[in-house]
Design an enzyme around this catalytic site. Sequence first.
Site, mmCIF file in Angstrom:
data_model
loop_
_atom_site.group_PDB
_atom_site.id
_atom_site.type_symbol
_atom_site.label_atom_id
_atom_site.label_comp_id
_atom_site.label_asym_id
_atom_site.label_seq_id
_atom_site.Cartn_x
_atom_site.Cartn_y
_atom_site.Cartn_z
ATOM 1 N N VAL A 252 14.089 18.061 8.188
ATOM 2 C CA VAL A 252 13.369 18.506 9.392
ATOM 3 C C VAL A 252 14.012 19.761 9.966
ATOM 4 O O VAL A 252 13.367 20.793 10.141
ATOM 5 C CB VAL A 252 13.345 17.384 10.457
ATOM 6 N N LYS B 207 27.543 21.768 3.605
ATOM 7 C CA LYS B 207 26.128 22.122 3.737
ATOM 8 C C LYS B 207 26.004 23.546 4.278
ATOM 9 O O LYS B 207 25.253 24.368 3.766
ATOM 10 C CB LYS B 207 25.449 21.177 4.725
ATOM 11 N N CYS C 101 10.775 7.962 6.146
ATOM 12 C CA CYS C 101 10.063 7.869 7.424
ATOM 13 C C CYS C 101 9.238 6.599 7.591
ATOM 14 O O CYS C 101 9.513 5.808 8.499
ATOM 15 C CB CYS C 101 9.207 9.111 7.617
HETATM 16 C C1 UDX Z 1 5.475 11.145 6.337
HETATM 17 C C2 UDX Z 1 4.356 11.662 7.230
HETATM 18 O O1 UDX Z 1 3.210 11.967 6.423
HETATM 19 C C3 UDX Z 1 4.815 12.923 7.956
HETATM 20 O O2 UDX Z 1 3.784 13.359 8.833
HETATM 21 C C4 UDX Z 1 6.082 12.595 8.759
HETATM 22 O O3 UDX Z 1 6.551 13.734 9.434
HETATM 23 C C5 UDX Z 1 7.148 12.060 7.848
HETATM 24 O O4 UDX Z 1 6.665 10.901 7.125
HETATM 25 P P1 UDX Z 1 6.555 11.763 4.022
HETATM 26 O O5 UDX Z 1 7.303 10.497 4.235
HETATM 27 O O6 UDX Z 1 7.268 12.996 3.599
HETATM 28 O O7 UDX Z 1 5.734 12.147 5.395
HETATM 29 O O8 UDX Z 1 5.488 11.478 2.874
HETATM 30 P P2 UDX Z 1 3.938 11.091 2.838
HETATM 31 O O9 UDX Z 1 3.249 12.106 2.031
HETATM 32 O O10 UDX Z 1 3.413 10.763 4.169
HETATM 33 O O11 UDX Z 1 3.987 9.728 1.960
HETATM 34 C C6 UDX Z 1 4.665 8.612 2.511
HETATM 35 C C7 UDX Z 1 4.591 7.480 1.497
HETATM 36 O O12 UDX Z 1 3.241 7.011 1.376
HETATM 37 C C8 UDX Z 1 5.021 7.897 0.091
HETATM 38 O O13 UDX Z 1 5.754 6.846 -0.505
HETATM 39 C C9 UDX Z 1 3.707 8.094 -0.644
HETATM 40 O O14 UDX Z 1 3.827 7.842 -2.042
HETATM 41 C C10 UDX Z 1 2.826 7.040 0.014
HETATM 42 N N1 UDX Z 1 1.415 7.377 -0.027
HETATM 43 C C11 UDX Z 1 0.952 8.426 0.707
HETATM 44 C C12 UDX Z 1 0.567 6.595 -0.784
HETATM 45 O O15 UDX Z 1 0.995 5.655 -1.458
HETATM 46 N N2 UDX Z 1 -0.761 6.882 -0.790
HETATM 47 C C13 UDX Z 1 -1.275 7.936 -0.083
HETATM 48 O O16 UDX Z 1 -2.483 8.160 -0.133
HETATM 49 C C14 UDX Z 1 -0.384 8.740 0.684
#
Ligand code: UDX
Length: 444
Positions: free
Chosen positions: A11, A35, A264
């Site tokens: 972030v 880092k 997250c």
């Molecule tokens: C998420 C939120 O989308 C983002 O807005 C927030 O700031 C941080 O958390 P992120 O965790 O990076 O982002 O990934 P994201 O693309 O949201 O996917 C989260 C999880 O859901 C992943 O394990 C992904 O594989 C899964 N997922 C996502 C699915 O299984 N199916 C989908 O259609 C979308």
Amino acid sequence: MHIIMIGTGYVGLVSGACFSKFGTNVVCVDKDITKIEALQNNRMPIYEPYLDDLVFDNIKEKRLFFTTDLKIAMKDADIVFIAVGTPNLHSENYADLNYVYDAAREIAQFLTTRYTIVAIKSTVPVGTSRKIKNIIREFRPDADFDVVSNPEFLREGSAINDFMHPDRIIIGVETDRSMEIMKRLYSVLYLIDTPIVFTSLETSELIKYATNTFLATKVTFINEIADLCEAVGADVHDVARGIGLDGRIGKKFLHPGPGYGGSCFPKDTLALVKIARDRGAPLRIIETVISINDERKQRMVNKIITACSGSVSGKTIAVLGLTFKPNTDDIRDSPSLEIVPALQKAGALIRVFDPKGMEKARHMFVDVTFCENVYKTLQSADAMVVLTEWDEFRALDFTLIKSLLKNPILVDLRNIYDPSNMVASGFHYTSIGRSSVQRNDVNQ
Ligand code: UDX
């Protein structure tokens, strides 16, 4: 405008680099000297597409700096962002706020006479921004500052694009003065019609949690629908398309998989249900989402074992993809962290490959064979399992793969291949939410 970004993780680093691209003067601060030295020499501590160029360009333009010394950095600060990690305290399902409070106390120590905004970008439990305000006020009753809440919605793997083209900006404020400054900071995005929602501190914090937990719910919904599709012979992608065309549902986040992971969704769902239960307003839907997602990994293991004729004992399983999603090196709470050990527990020997996650994976898996590419991973394996939908897994040489595998067994937990093509190529193909018609099941 001069801003400080405390924390150089997914972030802080992306947000700081993007702000500097707007022409804002940004100093990223982190306690981790390795880092900071890496960043000063344009070596990225994390993998995020295009981040290295963005950081390098802005260092060159002398708009982006890195230091471990917050005191010096704060001298001319207009806004100090707290973007440190809030990992899950698995013991109590709480967000660990120690890094956030440490940052707040350090900021209080170095506040000057200059009006300064303290902006919380980390995902924090509802009420934390106000606690931070009280901590700083207690340390420095003399200081002229305001606290704002400014959560981010970046997805790993598309973080820069998400920052530059947000659906909205959420800002919790308490004074007109802080609102004006935050408006000015985001004016570049404001100009391209990005809605900015100004609200209270608590509402801003809850919007972040509500967003992530709703998205986790949506993913879990389609995962359960996928299981039902398998039971009734329907196609989950057609169901997702059919419901997603309804404007009230929307087509995103309806891809079935092995369950959500990452740093997250798992953390935020747990933290929110904990906050809700503590405040006497339990979120039972989210509590159910969490348990369904937890159980799903074992369901996937069972699917793999079934595809291997009921046992993986003594068999070699080639696993493609370890990260929780593509285009990241992040393995935190990835489904692979549960699926791989469960297969090992069932007696399987595991070979793994991931395009970007191998370095981090070496510290997170034991007794697995780390392979240097897809085809080496598949060499003499009894089955191939796709856990992460990396683009480079989509157009493989399946004739070669069939010659490498001992048995043409393919379990695709991200539905990246077409069932009829795979069956026509002679694979025993299993996927999620789609009928896997096998060659010998088809009436000749
Ligand atoms: C998420 C939120 O989308 C983002 O807005 C927030 O700031 C941080 O958390 P992120 O965790 O990076 O982002 O990934 P994201 O693309 O949201 O996917 C989260 C999880 O859901 C992943 O394990 C992904 O594989 C899964 N997922 C996502 C699915 O299984 N199916 C989908 O259609 C979308």
